[in-house]
Scaffold this motif. Structure first.
Motif, mmCIF file in Angstrom:
data_model
loop_
_atom_site.group_PDB
_atom_site.id
_atom_site.type_symbol
_atom_site.label_atom_id
_atom_site.label_comp_id
_atom_site.label_asym_id
_atom_site.label_seq_id
_atom_site.Cartn_x
_atom_site.Cartn_y
_atom_site.Cartn_z
ATOM 1 N N PHE A 74 14.796 -8.252 11.185
ATOM 2 C CA PHE A 74 15.934 -9.082 10.735
ATOM 3 C C PHE A 74 15.515 -9.954 9.544
ATOM 4 O O PHE A 74 16.188 -9.985 8.506
ATOM 5 C CB PHE A 74 16.422 -9.946 11.907
ATOM 6 N N HIS A 75 14.362 -10.634 9.685
ATOM 7 C CA HIS A 75 13.902 -11.499 8.584
ATOM 8 C C HIS A 75 13.696 -10.689 7.304
ATOM 9 O O HIS A 75 14.041 -11.134 6.208
ATOM 10 C CB HIS A 75 12.567 -12.164 8.946
ATOM 11 N N MET A 76 13.104 -9.509 7.447
ATOM 12 C CA MET A 76 12.794 -8.688 6.261
ATOM 13 C C MET A 76 14.084 -8.222 5.568
ATOM 14 O O MET A 76 14.186 -8.240 4.344
ATOM 15 C CB MET A 76 11.934 -7.478 6.650
ATOM 16 N N VAL A 77 15.063 -7.790 6.358
ATOM 17 C CA VAL A 77 16.327 -7.338 5.748
ATOM 18 C C VAL A 77 17.002 -8.522 5.054
ATOM 19 O O VAL A 77 17.500 -8.395 3.925
ATOM 20 C CB VAL A 77 17.261 -6.693 6.800
ATOM 21 N N LYS A 78 16.986 -9.692 5.703
ATOM 22 C CA LYS A 78 17.596 -10.873 5.073
ATOM 23 C C LYS A 78 16.920 -11.177 3.731
ATOM 24 O O LYS A 78 17.588 -11.537 2.764
ATOM 25 C CB LYS A 78 17.466 -12.100 5.997
ATOM 26 N N ALA A 79 15.598 -11.023 3.688
ATOM 27 C CA ALA A 79 14.852 -11.382 2.467
ATOM 28 C C ALA A 79 15.126 -10.422 1.311
ATOM 29 O O ALA A 79 15.040 -10.809 0.153
ATOM 30 C CB ALA A 79 13.352 -11.428 2.770
ATOM 31 N N ASP A 134 7.724 -14.846 11.320
ATOM 32 C CA ASP A 134 7.867 -16.173 10.723
ATOM 33 C C ASP A 134 8.905 -16.105 9.594
ATOM 34 O O ASP A 134 8.615 -15.674 8.475
ATOM 35 C CB ASP A 134 6.480 -16.605 10.193
ATOM 36 N N GLY A 135 10.116 -16.557 9.910
ATOM 37 C CA GLY A 135 11.245 -16.428 8.981
ATOM 38 C C GLY A 135 10.999 -17.110 7.645
ATOM 39 O O GLY A 135 11.349 -16.573 6.591
ATOM 40 N N GLU A 136 10.384 -18.309 7.686
ATOM 41 C CA GLU A 136 10.150 -19.029 6.421
ATOM 42 C C GLU A 136 9.136 -18.286 5.548
ATOM 43 O O GLU A 136 9.305 -18.174 4.337
ATOM 44 C CB GLU A 136 9.642 -20.443 6.705
ATOM 45 N N ALA A 137 8.093 -17.769 6.200
ATOM 46 C CA ALA A 137 7.065 -17.023 5.449
ATOM 47 C C ALA A 137 7.677 -15.751 4.844
ATOM 48 O O ALA A 137 7.364 -15.381 3.707
ATOM 49 C CB ALA A 137 5.896 -16.665 6.376
ATOM 50 N N VAL A 138 8.568 -15.100 5.593
ATOM 51 C CA VAL A 138 9.190 -13.876 5.071
ATOM 52 C C VAL A 138 10.122 -14.213 3.902
ATOM 53 O O VAL A 138 10.158 -13.481 2.900
ATOM 54 C CB VAL A 138 9.934 -13.102 6.184
ATOM 55 N N ALA A 139 10.848 -15.326 3.987
ATOM 56 C CA ALA A 139 11.721 -15.722 2.873
ATOM 57 C C ALA A 139 10.881 -15.964 1.609
ATOM 58 O O ALA A 139 11.263 -15.561 0.503
ATOM 59 C CB ALA A 139 12.519 -16.967 3.249
ATOM 60 N N GLU A 140 9.722 -16.601 1.780
ATOM 61 C CA GLU A 140 8.803 -16.824 0.643
ATOM 62 C C GLU A 140 8.285 -15.494 0.094
ATOM 63 O O GLU A 140 8.204 -15.292 -1.109
ATOM 64 C CB GLU A 140 7.603 -17.691 1.075
ATOM 65 N N GLN A 188 4.617 9.749 -3.984
ATOM 66 C CA GLN A 188 5.865 10.250 -4.576
ATOM 67 C C GLN A 188 6.277 9.435 -5.798
ATOM 68 O O GLN A 188 7.391 9.584 -6.295
ATOM 69 C CB GLN A 188 6.992 10.181 -3.547
ATOM 70 N N GLY A 189 5.420 8.496 -6.218
ATOM 71 C CA GLY A 189 5.694 7.768 -7.460
ATOM 72 C C GLY A 189 6.230 6.362 -7.289
ATOM 73 O O GLY A 189 6.469 5.669 -8.285
ATOM 74 N N ALA A 190 6.430 5.917 -6.033
ATOM 75 C CA ALA A 190 6.975 4.562 -5.829
ATOM 76 C C ALA A 190 5.898 3.507 -6.063
ATOM 77 O O ALA A 190 4.710 3.760 -5.895
ATOM 78 C CB ALA A 190 7.506 4.425 -4.404
ATOM 79 N N LYS A 191 6.343 2.306 -6.456
ATOM 80 C CA LYS A 191 5.478 1.128 -6.420
ATOM 81 C C LYS A 191 5.645 0.539 -5.019
ATOM 82 O O LYS A 191 6.754 0.553 -4.469
ATOM 83 C CB LYS A 191 5.940 0.097 -7.451
ATOM 84 N N VAL A 192 4.546 0.038 -4.440
ATOM 85 C CA VAL A 192 4.613 -0.370 -3.037
ATOM 86 C C VAL A 192 4.071 -1.783 -2.807
ATOM 87 O O VAL A 192 2.935 -2.095 -3.200
ATOM 88 C CB VAL A 192 3.823 0.614 -2.136
ATOM 89 N N ALA A 193 4.881 -2.609 -2.145
ATOM 90 C CA ALA A 193 4.409 -3.895 -1.636
ATOM 91 C C ALA A 193 3.869 -3.638 -0.237
ATOM 92 O O ALA A 193 4.621 -3.277 0.668
ATOM 93 C CB ALA A 193 5.552 -4.908 -1.609
ATOM 94 N N VAL A 194 2.557 -3.789 -0.097
ATOM 95 C CA VAL A 194 1.867 -3.489 1.162
ATOM 96 C C VAL A 194 1.784 -4.777 1.980
ATOM 97 O O VAL A 194 1.060 -5.701 1.621
ATOM 98 C CB VAL A 194 0.446 -2.960 0.868
ATOM 99 N N VAL A 195 2.552 -4.837 3.073
ATOM 100 C CA VAL A 195 2.629 -6.068 3.867
ATOM 101 C C VAL A 195 1.970 -5.843 5.222
ATOM 102 O O VAL A 195 2.278 -4.860 5.905
ATOM 103 C CB VAL A 195 4.110 -6.479 4.093
ATOM 104 N N SER A 196 1.069 -6.753 5.594
ATOM 105 C CA SER A 196 0.453 -6.677 6.912
ATOM 106 C C SER A 196 0.146 -8.083 7.384
ATOM 107 O O SER A 196 0.317 -9.045 6.637
ATOM 108 C CB SER A 196 -0.805 -5.817 6.847
ATOM 109 N N ARG A 197 -0.302 -8.195 8.626
ATOM 110 C CA ARG A 197 -0.590 -9.527 9.176
ATOM 111 C C ARG A 197 -1.950 -10.022 8.683
ATOM 112 O O ARG A 197 -2.151 -11.193 8.425
ATOM 113 C CB ARG A 197 -0.583 -9.409 10.699
ATOM 114 N N THR A 198 -2.890 -9.102 8.550
ATOM 115 C CA THR A 198 -4.267 -9.439 8.199
ATOM 116 C C THR A 198 -4.515 -9.085 6.734
ATOM 117 O O THR A 198 -4.343 -7.930 6.334
ATOM 118 C CB THR A 198 -5.234 -8.632 9.097
#
Ligand code: NAP
Length: 248
Positions: free
Chosen positions: A120-125, A67-73, A29-39
């Motif tokens: 929660f971590h993701m919304v905070k970030a 991991d809250g610190e990793a998500v903040a980064e 649909q035209g969005a730019k996407v940050a693709v986040v996964s564990r691996t």
């Protein structure tokens, strides 16, 4: 129609299954996407697939959402890479199914920390950027199990019911800035997560689905793309079941 042109989305759990389909649908649909996964290999494979169709639309990131610190980064990195974020899809999730009699604290913690604390971590970030966006969106992938409960899934059901309460509270807090927050409750969707269930359990579930079929990842990603777009501006605080009629 490129209804998401100029928008930036972050999708967690996008290395496989439903999250991968969501990242692809938003990019289509035209969005730019940050693709986040564990691996790392999985997020890279999804991003590469998107970039092959929509050059430069996706970037891969790998971390544990618990991991809250990793998500903040991650928040800092993604905002530096894209400038702003408009849409957050919290899709990363795990199961550790067992009856409560046998459920360990670790089984409980892993599921709650990934499925609920991760959101929660993701919304905070990303909340400051989303609140500044015109028509920001938060979309949380819950489950019908969060509405119905399920034997052998006390941890998972609690995490998804919690995610629904979290979504409704965000909807109320962010409404003044025209930011919507909604949850999608998938029923049984064919992915790696459900692929591990034995055939007897699958047959018993299938019997309860009025539309008589399991869902596909694209059934969920289509709803996410709709909720992310301008046509859904007046929908907030809702839990939308995409489940073949399992819960009605
Ligand atoms: P899946 O095939 O198991 O894929 C899960 C994805 O989440 C993978 O990309 C995985 O990463 C990622 N992930 C898991 N833990 C993570 C963590 N701690 N940090 C970052 N990423 C993590 O699952 P799915 O079936 O697509 O499910 C997606 C979402 O829909 C989940 O929230 C699930 O609860 C929900 N849901 C699914 C169904 C269903 O029937 N399938 C039904 C209702 C709700 P890697 O691949 O990189 O390891």
């Amino acid at each position: 129609m490129n209804l998401l042109e100029g928008r930036v989305a972050v999708v967690t759990g996008a290395g496989r299954g439903i999250g991968k389909a969501i990242a692809e649908a938003l990019a289509a649909q035209g969005a730019k996407v940050a693709v986040v996964s564990r691996t790392e290999a999985n997020s890279k494979a999804t991003a590469d697939g998107i970039n092959a169709l929509h050059a430069g639309a996706a970037r891969p990131y790998a971390l544990d959402v618990a991991d809250g610190e990793a998500v903040a980064e991650l928040g800092k990195t993604v905002l530096a890479d894209f400038g702003a974020v408009d849409i957050l899809v919290n899709n990363a999730g795990v199961t550790r199914d067992t009856l409560l009699l046998r459920m360990s604290q670790e089984d409980w913690d892993v599921v709650l920390n990934t499925n609920l604390r991760g959101a929660f971590h993701m919304v905070k970030a990303f909340q400051r950027s989303i609140l500044k966006s015109k028509g920001g969106r938060i979309i949380n992938i819950a489950s019908v199990v969060g509405l119905m409960g399920a034997a052998g899934q006390a941890n998972y059901a609690a995490s998804k019911a919690g995610l629904i309460g979290f979504t409704k509270s965000l909807a109320r807090e962010f409404a003044g800035r025209a930011v919507t927050a909604n949850a999608i409750a998938p029923g049984f969707i064919s992915t790696d997560m459900t692929g591990v269930l034995d055939d007897k359990i699958k047959a018993a579930i299938l019997e309860k689905i009025p539309l008589g079929d399991f869902g596909q990842s694209q059934d969920i990603s289509a709803m996410v793309a709709f909720l992310a777009g301008p046509q859904a501006r007046y929908i907030t605080g809702q839990v939308i079941a995409v489940d073949g009629g399992l819960v009605m």
